[in-house]
Design a protein around this motif. Structure first.
Motif, PDB file in Angstrom:
ATOM      1  N   GLY A  14       0.793  -1.218   0.000  1.00  0.00           N
ATOM      2  CA  GLY A  14       0.000   0.000   0.000  1.00  0.00           C
ATOM      3  C   GLY A  14       0.825   1.267   0.000  1.00  0.00           C
ATOM      4  N   LYS A  15       2.089   1.158  -0.407  1.00  0.00           N
ATOM      5  CA  LYS A  15       3.013   2.289  -0.339  1.00  0.00           C
ATOM      6  C   LYS A  15       2.510   3.497  -1.134  1.00  0.00           C
ATOM      7  CE  LYS A  15       6.449   1.663  -2.902  1.00  0.00           C
ATOM      8  NZ  LYS A  15       5.981   2.614  -3.954  1.00  0.00           N
ATOM      9  N   THR A  16       2.128   3.289  -2.368  1.00  0.00           N
ATOM     10  CA  THR A  16       1.679   4.403  -3.203  1.00  0.00           C
ATOM     11  C   THR A  16       0.373   4.990  -2.691  1.00  0.00           C
ATOM     12  OG1 THR A  16       2.822   3.568  -5.163  1.00  0.00           O
ATOM     13  CG2 THR A  16       0.974   5.061  -5.537  1.00  0.00           C
ATOM     14  N   THR A  17      -0.526   4.141  -2.244  1.00  0.00           N
ATOM     15  CA  THR A  17      -1.787   4.623  -1.674  1.00  0.00           C
ATOM     16  C   THR A  17      -1.520   5.482  -0.450  1.00  0.00           C
ATOM     17  OG1 THR A  17      -2.937   2.652  -2.480  1.00  0.00           O
ATOM     18  CG2 THR A  17      -4.017   3.903  -0.741  1.00  0.00           C
ATOM     19  N   PHE A  18      -0.582   5.074   0.379  1.00  0.00           N
ATOM     20  CA  PHE A  18      -0.190   5.876   1.542  1.00  0.00           C
ATOM     21  C   PHE A  18       0.338   7.231   1.087  1.00  0.00           C
ATOM     22  CE2 PHE A  18      -0.954   2.466   4.264  1.00  0.00           C
ATOM     23  CZ  PHE A  18      -0.542   2.719   5.565  1.00  0.00           C
ATOM     24  N   ALA A  19       1.260   7.231   0.131  1.00  0.00           N
ATOM     25  CA  ALA A  19       1.896   8.476  -0.294  1.00  0.00           C
ATOM     26  C   ALA A  19       0.870   9.469  -0.829  1.00  0.00           C
ATOM     27  CB  ALA A  19       2.953   8.180  -1.361  1.00  0.00           C
ATOM     28  N   VAL A  20      -0.050   8.998  -1.651  1.00  0.00           N
ATOM     29  CA  VAL A  20      -1.056   9.876  -2.247  1.00  0.00           C
ATOM     30  C   VAL A  20      -1.989  10.424  -1.176  1.00  0.00           C
ATOM     31  CG1 VAL A  20      -3.061   9.930  -3.773  1.00  0.00           C
ATOM     32  CG2 VAL A  20      -0.945   8.828  -4.523  1.00  0.00           C
ATOM     33  N   ASN A  21      -2.450   9.576  -0.284  1.00  0.00           N
ATOM     34  CA  ASN A  21      -3.392  10.023   0.746  1.00  0.00           C
ATOM     35  C   ASN A  21      -2.730  10.951   1.759  1.00  0.00           C
ATOM     36  OD1 ASN A  21      -6.283   8.724   0.632  1.00  0.00           O
ATOM     37  ND2 ASN A  21      -4.863   7.169  -0.131  1.00  0.00           N
ATOM     38  N   LEU A  22      -1.479  10.699   2.080  1.00  0.00           N
ATOM     39  CA  LEU A  22      -0.776  11.592   3.002  1.00  0.00           C
ATOM     40  C   LEU A  22      -0.499  12.945   2.352  1.00  0.00           C
ATOM     41  CD1 LEU A  22       1.707   9.113   4.702  1.00  0.00           C
ATOM     42  CD2 LEU A  22      -0.370  10.121   5.687  1.00  0.00           C
ATOM     43  N   ALA A  23      -0.170  12.943   1.062  1.00  0.00           N
ATOM     44  CA  ALA A  23       0.036  14.205   0.355  1.00  0.00           C
ATOM     45  C   ALA A  23      -1.266  15.017   0.324  1.00  0.00           C
ATOM     46  CB  ALA A  23       0.533  13.936  -1.059  1.00  0.00           C
ATOM     47  N   TRP A  24      -2.372  14.334   0.125  1.00  0.00           N
ATOM     48  CA  TRP A  24      -3.676  15.017   0.144  1.00  0.00           C
ATOM     49  C   TRP A  24      -3.950  15.602   1.528  1.00  0.00           C
ATOM     50  CZ3 TRP A  24      -8.275  14.710   2.774  1.00  0.00           C
ATOM     51  CH2 TRP A  24      -9.379  15.349   2.204  1.00  0.00           C
ATOM     52  N   CYS A  25      -3.671  14.847   2.566  1.00  0.00           N
ATOM     53  CA  CYS A  25      -3.869  15.342   3.934  1.00  0.00           C
ATOM     54  C   CYS A  25      -2.996  16.562   4.197  1.00  0.00           C
ATOM     55  CB  CYS A  25      -3.552  14.255   4.950  1.00  0.00           C
ATOM     56  SG  CYS A  25      -4.754  12.905   5.026  1.00  0.00           S
ATOM     57  N   SER A  26      -1.766  16.525   3.726  1.00  0.00           N
ATOM     58  CA  SER A  26      -0.866  17.648   3.920  1.00  0.00           C
ATOM     59  C   SER A  26      -1.426  18.914   3.292  1.00  0.00           C
ATOM     60  CB  SER A  26       0.500  17.326   3.307  1.00  0.00           C
ATOM     61  OG  SER A  26       1.363  18.427   3.367  1.00  0.00           O
ATOM     62  N   ALA A  27      -1.927  18.791   2.047  1.00  0.00           N
ATOM     63  CA  ALA A  27      -2.418  19.961   1.324  1.00  0.00           C
ATOM     64  C   ALA A  27      -3.790  20.413   1.794  1.00  0.00           C
ATOM     65  CB  ALA A  27      -2.452  19.656  -0.175  1.00  0.00           C
ATOM     66  N   SER A  76      -2.272  19.163  -9.464  1.00  0.00           N
ATOM     67  CA  SER A  76      -3.405  18.251  -9.317  1.00  0.00           C
ATOM     68  C   SER A  76      -4.691  19.070  -9.253  1.00  0.00           C
ATOM     69  CB  SER A  76      -3.254  17.414  -8.043  1.00  0.00           C
ATOM     70  OG  SER A  76      -3.579  18.187  -6.895  1.00  0.00           O
ATOM     71  N   ARG A  77      -5.809  18.383  -9.167  1.00  0.00           N
ATOM     72  CA  ARG A  77      -7.101  19.079  -9.044  1.00  0.00           C
ATOM     73  C   ARG A  77      -7.306  19.650  -7.643  1.00  0.00           C
ATOM     74  NH1 ARG A  77     -11.020  13.866  -9.632  1.00  0.00           N
ATOM     75  NH2 ARG A  77      -9.259  13.159 -10.909  1.00  0.00           N
ATOM     76  N   TYR A  78      -6.385  19.332  -6.728  1.00  0.00           N
ATOM     77  CA  TYR A  78      -6.533  19.754  -5.335  1.00  0.00           C
ATOM     78  C   TYR A  78      -5.611  20.940  -5.049  1.00  0.00           C
ATOM     79  CZ  TYR A  78      -8.369  15.067  -5.536  1.00  0.00           C
ATOM     80  OH  TYR A  78      -9.068  13.957  -5.922  1.00  0.00           O
ATOM     81  N   PRO A  79      -6.152  22.038  -4.535  1.00  0.00           N
ATOM     82  CA  PRO A  79      -5.322  23.207  -4.254  1.00  0.00           C
ATOM     83  C   PRO A  79      -4.158  22.872  -3.325  1.00  0.00           C
ATOM     84  CG  PRO A  79      -7.654  23.755  -4.057  1.00  0.00           C
ATOM     85  CD  PRO A  79      -7.580  22.269  -4.207  1.00  0.00           C
ATOM     86  N   GLY A  80      -2.985  23.343  -3.707  1.00  0.00           N
ATOM     87  CA  GLY A  80      -1.816  23.145  -2.857  1.00  0.00           C
ATOM     88  C   GLY A  80      -1.114  21.825  -3.022  1.00  0.00           C
ATOM     89  N   LEU A  81      -1.581  20.964  -3.931  1.00  0.00           N
ATOM     90  CA  LEU A  81      -0.968  19.644  -4.121  1.00  0.00           C
ATOM     91  C   LEU A  81      -0.492  19.498  -5.563  1.00  0.00           C
ATOM     92  CD1 LEU A  81      -0.184  16.802  -3.319  1.00  0.00           C
ATOM     93  CD2 LEU A  81      -2.566  16.089  -3.630  1.00  0.00           C
ATOM     94  N   ASP A  82       0.818  19.373  -5.724  1.00  0.00           N
ATOM     95  CA  ASP A  82       1.433  19.179  -7.035  1.00  0.00           C
ATOM     96  C   ASP A  82       2.105  17.815  -7.099  1.00  0.00           C
ATOM     97  OD1 ASP A  82       0.624  21.727  -7.676  1.00  0.00           O
ATOM     98  OD2 ASP A  82       2.591  22.642  -7.307  1.00  0.00           O
ATOM     99  N   LEU A  83       2.380  17.394  -8.326  1.00  0.00           N
ATOM    100  CA  LEU A  83       3.009  16.086  -8.559  1.00  0.00           C
ATOM    101  C   LEU A  83       4.231  16.245  -9.442  1.00  0.00           C
ATOM    102  CD1 LEU A  83       2.845  12.881  -8.518  1.00  0.00           C
ATOM    103  CD2 LEU A  83       1.620  13.115 -10.690  1.00  0.00           C
ATOM    104  N   LEU A  84       5.329  15.634  -9.017  1.00  0.00           N
ATOM    105  CA  LEU A  84       6.488  15.449  -9.882  1.00  0.00           C
ATOM    106  C   LEU A  84       6.423  13.986 -10.331  1.00  0.00           C
ATOM    107  CD1 LEU A  84       8.983  16.613 -11.180  1.00  0.00           C
ATOM    108  CD2 LEU A  84      10.248  16.213  -9.080  1.00  0.00           C
ATOM    109  N   PRO A  85       5.925  13.739 -11.538  1.00  0.00           N
ATOM    110  CA  PRO A  85       5.555  12.373 -11.916  1.00  0.00           C
ATOM    111  C   PRO A  85       6.743  11.490 -12.264  1.00  0.00           C
ATOM    112  CG  PRO A  85       5.148  13.866 -13.730  1.00  0.00           C
ATOM    113  CD  PRO A  85       5.600  14.725 -12.575  1.00  0.00           C
ATOM    114  N   ALA A  86       6.471  10.199 -12.226  1.00  0.00           N
ATOM    115  CA  ALA A  86       7.448   9.193 -12.619  1.00  0.00           C
ATOM    116  C   ALA A  86       7.134   8.708 -14.029  1.00  0.00           C
ATOM    117  CB  ALA A  86       7.434   8.026 -11.640  1.00  0.00           C
ATOM    118  N   ASP A  87       8.085   8.030 -14.617  1.00  0.00           N
ATOM    119  CA  ASP A  87       7.847   7.316 -15.873  1.00  0.00           C
ATOM    120  C   ASP A  87       8.911   6.230 -16.000  1.00  0.00           C
ATOM    121  OD1 ASP A  87      10.213   8.459 -17.141  1.00  0.00           O
ATOM    122  OD2 ASP A  87       9.054  10.288 -17.420  1.00  0.00           O
TER     123      ASP A  87
END
Length: 243
Positions: A14-27, A76-87
């Protein structure tokens, strides 16, 4: 500015799910300007945020030639939350870092981004290599999701060794029991053995993140899963404040 690494050497925790949800909580909860930096070539963080990948595979360029990471950042669609994406270009990042011989390249990049962000959250690949070593040097705290299983316990021991190998000033580790179902005896035993660790339950709302392509707090804000991530974020902020 503080940086938080979500890390495990074991996949499927659940690593990625954690990272995304924690980033959302932060913002959204702490109202901090937050960057979610995806270092996993699978680009799962971008998918969960509903951000489609670009056609050019350029994520490695900020490491290889010193390109400005801000040029690759997506809102992202959420104010204050940006992504530096992977590929997929990040699949060879460990070899590139070894070849460059710059052991603090990631730390230097974080310092450049610190003027624009209050929190940087790393979604780390499940590996032990030059990438994980640099993340440990750059992070202020390391979050380790741990489903209750013997394999997870072994993986946690490996993470502890990796973090301590970062040197005398290594970041603190915050283990988190994940996918907990208190109806199962093994899960109850894991909880009883680690009563102070934060807990994220096994919940259908968390599984729906991949369907909705949103953090759970965005589409199910009153769910136990959303509350669990909010409480975990509070624990992280407290740990950062105590340093």
């Amino acid at each position: 500015m503080a940086s938080i690494a979500v890390y495990s050497v074991k996949g499927g925790v659940g690593k990625t799910t954690f990272a995304v949800n924690l980033a959302w909580c932060s913002a959204q909860i702490s109202r901090r300007k937050t960057l979610l930096w995806d270092l996993d070539p699978a680009n799962g963080a971008g998918f969960l945020l509903g951000i489609d990948p670009g056609k050019k595979h350029t994520a490695h360029s900020v490491f290889a030639d010193g390109s400005d990471p801000a040029k690759l950042i997506q809102h992202s669609r959420y104010p204050g939350l940006d992504l530096l994406p992977a590929d997929e270009s990040l699949r060879t990042l460990d070899r590139q870092l070894d070849k460059l011989g710059k052991k603090k390249r990631l730390t230097k990049l974080v310092e450049r981004l610190a003027k624009d962000y209050d929190r940087i959250i790393f979604d780390c690949p499940p590996v032990l290599n030059a990438v994980s070593t640099q993340v440990m040097r750059a992070a202020n705290v390391v979050i380790v999701p741990l489903p209750p299983s013997p394999l997870s316990a072994r993986a946690f021991e490996t993470v502890v060794e990796e973090v301590r190998g970062a040197g005398k000033g290594h970041p603190p580790i915050l283990p988190v029991l994940s996918m907990i179902d208190m109806r199962r005896s093994l899960h109850r035993d894991a909880r009883a053995a680690n009563p102070t660790w934060p807990v994220v339950p096994l919940a259908s709302a968390i599984e729906q993140c991949a369907v909705e392509r949103q953090p759970v707090g965005a589409f199910a804000p009153k769910s136990p899963a959303a509350r669990a991530f909010a409480q975990l974020w509070t624990a992280i902020e407290r740990k950062l404040a105590s340093k």
